[in-house]
Design a protein around this motif. Sequence first.
Motif, PDB file in Angstrom:
ATOM      1  N   ARG A  42       0.830  -1.212   0.000  1.00 50.61           N
ATOM      2  CA  ARG A  42       0.000   0.000   0.000  1.00 50.61           C
ATOM      3  C   ARG A  42       0.866   1.265   0.000  1.00 50.61           C
ATOM      4  NH1 ARG A  42      -5.224   0.046   0.491  1.00 50.61           N
ATOM      5  NH2 ARG A  42      -5.221   2.098   1.487  1.00 50.61           N
ATOM      6  N   ARG A  44       3.889   1.554  -1.317  1.00 52.44           N
ATOM      7  CA  ARG A  44       4.487   1.707  -2.649  1.00 52.44           C
ATOM      8  C   ARG A  44       3.452   2.166  -3.688  1.00 52.44           C
ATOM      9  NH1 ARG A  44       9.684  -0.154  -3.037  1.00 52.44           N
ATOM     10  NH2 ARG A  44      10.441  -1.573  -1.392  1.00 52.44           N
ATOM     11  N   ARG A  45       2.209   1.683  -3.558  1.00 48.59           N
ATOM     12  CA  ARG A  45       1.175   2.106  -4.502  1.00 48.59           C
ATOM     13  C   ARG A  45       0.800   3.574  -4.281  1.00 48.59           C
ATOM     14  NH1 ARG A  45      -0.683  -3.039  -3.639  1.00 48.59           N
ATOM     15  NH2 ARG A  45      -2.295  -2.386  -2.147  1.00 48.59           N
ATOM     16  N   GLN A 153       3.233   0.871  -8.837  1.00 50.18           N
ATOM     17  CA  GLN A 153       3.821   1.191  -7.542  1.00 50.18           C
ATOM     18  C   GLN A 153       5.238   1.722  -7.698  1.00 50.18           C
ATOM     19  OE1 GLN A 153       3.903  -2.479  -5.269  1.00 50.18           O
ATOM     20  NE2 GLN A 153       5.960  -2.944  -5.976  1.00 50.18           N
TER      21      GLN A 153
END
Length: 509
Positions: A42, A44-45, A153
């Motif tokens: 989450r 990285r996204r 990401q």
Amino acid sequence: MHRPEPNFNLAAQVLKQAEQRPSNIAIVYEGRETTYGEFAGRVRRQAGLLRDSGVCVGDRVGFLGFNQPTFIETLFATISLGAIFVPLNFRLTGDELTFIIGDAGVHSLVVDSELAPVIQSVKERLPCRHYFSVGDDVEGFTSLDSAMASVPQLDDVVALAAHDTLLIMYTSGTTGLPKGAMLTHGNIVWNNVNANLAFGAKSSDVLLTAAPLFHIGGLNVMTISALQMGSPLVLLRHFDPGAVLAAIESYKVTHMFGAPAMFLFMAQHPEFDSTDLSSIEILIVGAAPCPASLISLYGERDVSFCQGYGLTETSPFASFLGPERCLEKLGSAGLSPVHTELRIVDSNNIAVGPDVRGEICVKGPNIMKGYWNRPEATAKAIDAQGWFHSGDVGYLDDEGYLYICDRLKDMVISGGENIYPAEVESVLFEHPAIAEVAVIGLPDDKWGEAVTAVAALNAEETLTLEELRSFAESKLARYKLPLKLHLVPQLPRNPAGKVLKFQLREQLS
């Protein structure tokens, strides 16, 4: 031989924990457990979304919301890009938020949908290029989760030095406009090195955060440290004494940070006596002195307190008092941490000897970089030798233990005598009718300022000024005894648990 500089970006350190412990629990929130692998995905996204929204190194990303995993994810997504995180106080008005968001020059703002109306009311005055909502869809905001689902990401975390700014945290602004303290990646890491050496932190610890994350106590006494260590973090949206007690028992919590008032409310809860507290290794208390009665009450349950003193500008720890001497050194804030120094200075910035009161100064790698866009305020707060001037009055005993007397600006001058409210409060608090008490100075034609006690009483209790003075006269010099008594239902406090004395002065003057 050239040695490459290490990447001091805190995000790189936490994401490394996720690589090594992907299936371990990172965050427990409202019954849902998120693993380190899920948390890293989450982060990285969201970093990919912010990157695609134009956030670059040095840009500011703000978050306005209650405690929740998205707060922490936004922090690490922001700093993964080399940008700067700006946590916002959810109790502020639209006008107050307008000043801070404008002062920080926030590029993108992430807002809890519950608080979106506050931002909508001032949106045309804000500099933000992007607005993201968490939770329900909000008109004029992009849904964060929906937007995250369609972007690639971020793979590589931006390399940063220890001196690079990680976050700008605005001080409470009890006088004048709030100032943004620039805390660096090095400040946060070194603060947590100090804390971990004091507490003996390990990855098997289970840490609980119920204090607000926009405050340095909630964010960096234990929350960030838990993720650095790869420990599970139990996160509560708001402080609720019953919910905290239930979480301690359910998740076998080992460590928690809070203000004395929080632990007092827990002790007064009907479930306190029946709650299993055996997992607790230590409770870390800050923001105000911890009364002996509270230490003893928890001591009867074999629960120990570690008391700390610090400020936003010190990231926050400036001293620790461990449980082994908390009663022997009652009233002390302890010793300076391993990598930090303390000293007491007079009005000429000259260090004074043991037991002499003066201004508390702190030096070390945990001291802020300075105030955002406030070079004059920075120069006033940090002297040429690198000592941060706290604005607090205190002294060191002959063993180097720190005792805090009061804020310089809270000192009462009555009849030419300097009176430190904390000293008077500690005596008045022992009165059996008093639940909580604050001492302030109010204008007085005869004395300049009158020592004034503002008290909330326990249920069914009554108290007069004469009774209070009679109770305290054997423990305080006559000039320190209250000349006025005001009874209130409860004392106004900020989210960190500190009594808002300026509010009391304004209301009662």
